[in-house]
Scaffold this active site. Structure first.
Site, PDB file in Angstrom:
ATOM      1  N   TRP A 179       0.792  -1.140   0.056  1.00  0.00           N
ATOM      2  CA  TRP A 179      -0.019   0.089   0.008  1.00  0.00           C
ATOM      3  C   TRP A 179       0.912   1.347   0.010  1.00  0.00           C
ATOM      4  CZ3 TRP A 179       1.858   2.369   4.380  1.00  0.00           C
ATOM      5  CH2 TRP A 179       2.012   1.753   5.300  1.00  0.00           C
ATOM      6  N   ASN A 180       2.232   1.318   0.227  1.00  0.00           N
ATOM      7  CA  ASN A 180       3.080   2.505   0.126  1.00  0.00           C
ATOM      8  C   ASN A 180       3.441   3.088  -1.104  1.00  0.00           C
ATOM      9  OD1 ASN A 180       4.988  -0.089   0.246  1.00  0.00           O
ATOM     10  ND2 ASN A 180       6.414   1.447   0.670  1.00  0.00           N
ATOM     11  N   GLY A 229       6.459  -6.439   0.609  1.00  0.00           N
ATOM     12  CA  GLY A 229       5.711  -6.115   1.738  1.00  0.00           C
ATOM     13  C   GLY A 229       6.212  -6.448   2.959  1.00  0.00           C
ATOM     14  N   GLU A 251      10.656  -8.926  -1.355  1.00  0.00           N
ATOM     15  CA  GLU A 251      11.112  -7.828  -1.175  1.00  0.00           C
ATOM     16  C   GLU A 251      10.531  -7.368   0.401  1.00  0.00           C
ATOM     17  OE1 GLU A 251      10.847  -3.533  -3.312  1.00  0.00           O
ATOM     18  OE2 GLU A 251      11.561  -4.959  -4.602  1.00  0.00           O
ATOM     19  N   LEU A 252      11.109  -7.244   1.487  1.00  0.00           N
ATOM     20  CA  LEU A 252      10.691  -7.108   2.432  1.00  0.00           C
ATOM     21  C   LEU A 252      11.171  -5.852   3.252  1.00  0.00           C
ATOM     22  CD1 LEU A 252      10.926 -10.743   3.821  1.00  0.00           C
ATOM     23  CD2 LEU A 252       8.964  -9.748   2.472  1.00  0.00           C
ATOM     24  N   LYS A 262      -2.062  -8.874  -7.422  1.00  0.00           N
ATOM     25  CA  LYS A 262      -2.829  -8.462  -6.196  1.00  0.00           C
ATOM     26  C   LYS A 262      -2.351  -7.314  -5.399  1.00  0.00           C
ATOM     27  CE  LYS A 262      -3.745  -9.736  -2.076  1.00  0.00           C
ATOM     28  NZ  LYS A 262      -3.993  -8.421  -1.411  1.00  0.00           N
ATOM     29  N   GLU A 270      11.131  -2.180  12.478  1.00  0.00           N
ATOM     30  CA  GLU A 270      10.674  -1.361  11.342  1.00  0.00           C
ATOM     31  C   GLU A 270       9.501  -0.578  11.684  1.00  0.00           C
ATOM     32  OE1 GLU A 270      10.640  -1.569   6.405  1.00  0.00           O
ATOM     33  OE2 GLU A 270       9.237  -2.998   7.616  1.00  0.00           O
ATOM     34  N   CYS A 328      10.491   0.935   2.509  1.00  0.00           N
ATOM     35  CA  CYS A 328      11.281  -0.139   3.193  1.00  0.00           C
ATOM     36  C   CYS A 328      12.830   0.314   3.167  1.00  0.00           C
ATOM     37  CB  CYS A 328      11.093  -1.262   2.050  1.00  0.00           C
ATOM     38  SG  CYS A 328      11.630  -0.918   0.292  1.00  0.00           S
TER      39      CYS A 328
END
Length: 501
Positions: free
Chosen positions: A164-165, A241, A263-264, A188, A393, A297
């Site tokens: 969502w960012n 996310g 990708e976290l 999605k 985080e 991130c």
């Protein structure tokens, strides 16, 4: 609030999104049949609209549509695929204004940032359009004398989950390399910010993208996402996310024997030595953590400052926080908008409160807009690197400033985290810059800079920041599979009872 709903309805009409939030399956806007999902305006803290979860059946249709369309897409010449992608880039540019407004309204992203990110999406399609006819294998001089060559083949259908960012940015980031390599896509977006992804694919189809090649599912992870991951047509899963959700996605994919790119999160160290230009480092530190309200991130959320200049630099940052403009995301003057959703807002507030209880000195602002999920730029001092605020985080405009003594100490603190995504160093000593860059565990590292990112450069991390790469030519490798072919051209074939030597 009614005015903002009217803005939403007008933008949806302009972008041909129908009368409500719909998934895009095989070129058609489709309503789901599941539980209701609310889209909230983060500036007004009020409901913009609601829509039903996509659900299992529609997710299955999307996977099947992508599978059918991919076979035709992969048979096109590479140059033809590149031509379509160039047209998509032009079409995105022509619709940049409504796309940016929609992103700002729903995601709470300042319109000035949204415009830049939409422009980058067009750039992504242009960049990979140029690569479409340059994906090739190699000839390998094997000792047996065979002609041995490799092909790089598309995987088939890939399933992408985006956050969502930065909804439209990450949609372009993933879709462009996937279709460049000849794949079909089911994507999605976050259920909180789905609209610009649907709009992007509608624009792409209008520019010549075959219908059904890219399908957008507007729904929840445990229902819609789970169904897509487990569908037999899906060959790989890409997730952007949080580490917590990434673990669940990876486990679901692994149970189906499907690879994943993750990708976290990050807890990036922004290291400032005493010999740095402190004015530049101050501006860089503010941009690293406060831009985008810290919802990135790669945010420089750990500011490591050499002890001799720690007080001076933190004072500069504290004073600079007062000049940053907070406000309506649709206002051109706004530099920091609201936090994108209420759940994240509560998390950030809890982290700040916990830091204060743990002994942190909290420097912040109180002159906030009357509306919205606003968290002001916040500086935490007096904490060590083991504190929760330095290890977890926060994903908001909150920076923890930690002193260090020397180069060895700075590297040790920088690497004392479960993450390995990004980092930076500010120094005039070129040798030190290269030593620190090599020693700090990070997939992306900046010298006297921060947040410089381009589609041509590989991006990703390690440990709890995930694995795999999402841009550059490395992304093309993630979206292809190598095939080795052996040709025996001799008059008498080399045949052995076992391996040919």
């Amino acid at each position: 609030m009614s005015d903002r709903r009217e803005i939403l309805n007008s933008l949806m009409q302009e972008l041909d999104l129908g009368g409500g939030v719909c998934s895009l399956v095989n070129g058609a806007l489709r309503q789901g049949a599941g539980a209701a999902i609310t889209l909230e305006d983060p500036y007004a803290r009020s409901e913009l609209t609601s829509y039903p979860d996509c659900g299992v059946d529609l997710a299955g249709e999307a996977c099947e549509a992508a599978d059918a369309a991919q076979k035709t897409w992969a048979q096109l010449s590479a140059a033809a695929r590149g031509d379509v992608m160039q047209e998509i880039a032009r079409a995105v540019t022509s619709q940049a204004a409504p796309l940016a407004q929609l992103e700002a309204l729903v995601a709470g992203k300042p319109i000035r940032d949204a415009r830049v990110e939409v422009a980058k999406v067009a750039e992504m399609f242009r960049y990979y359009a140029g690569w479409a006819d340059k994906i090739h294998g190699e000839v390998i001089p094997v000792p047996s004398g065979h002609l041995n060559y490799t092909l790089r083949e598309p995987l088939g259908v890939v399933f992408q989950i985006t956050p969502w960012n930065a909804p439209i940015f990450t949609a372009g980031w993933q879709i462009a390399p996937a279709i460049c390599a000849g794949n079909g896509v089911v994507i999605k977006p976050s259920e909180l910010t789905p609209l610009t992804t649907v709009a992007l694919v509608r624009i792409a189809e209008g520019a010549g993208l075959p219908r059904g090649l890219v399908n957008v599912l507007c729904g929840l992870g445990p229902t819609t996402g789970q169904a897509a991951i487990q569908h037999p047509a899906v060959r790989k899963v890409i997730f952007v996310g949080s580490p917590e959700t990434g673990r669940r996605v990876a486990m679901t994919a692994a149970e189906a024997l499907k690879p994943a790119v993750l990708e976290l999160g990050g807890k990036s160290a922004n290291i400032v030595f005493a010999d740095a230009n402190l004015e530049h480092a101050c501006l860089g530190a503010q941009a690293a953590i406060f831009s985008g309200a810290g919802q990135s991130c790669v945010a420089g959320s750990r500011l490591l400052v050499q002890r001799s200049v720690h007080a001076e630099l933190t004072q500069m940052i504290s004073e600079g926080m007062n000049s940053i403009t907070l406000g309506d995301p649709l206002d051109d003057a706004t530099e920091i908008g609201p936090i994108s959703n209420g759940r994240q807002y509560a998390h950030i507030q809890s982290m700040i409160a916990n830091a204060a209880t743990g002994g942190a000195a909290v420097q912040t602002r109180t002159d906030l807009p009357k509306e919205g999920y606003f968290v002001p730029p916040t500086l935490l001092t007096g904490l060590g690197n083991s504190a929760e605020a330095a290890q977890t985080e926060i994903f908001g405009p909150v920076v923890t400033a930690i002193p260090f003594d020397d180069e060895e100490d700075a590297i040790a603190i920088a690497n004392d985290t479960e993450f390995g995504l990004a980092g930076a160093v500010w120094t005039r000593d070129l040798g030190r810059a290269h030593r620190v860059s090599a020693a700090v565990r990070a997939g992306t590292f900046w010298i006297n800079s921060y947040k410089a990112i381009h589609v041509s450069s590989p991006f990703g991390g390690s440990l709890s920041s995930g694995w795999g790469r999402s841009s550059g030519t490395d992304a093309l490798m993630e979206y292809t599979s190598p095939k080795a072919i052996w040709l025996d051209s001799g008059e008498v074939p080399k045949i052995a009872f076992g391996y040919v030597s």
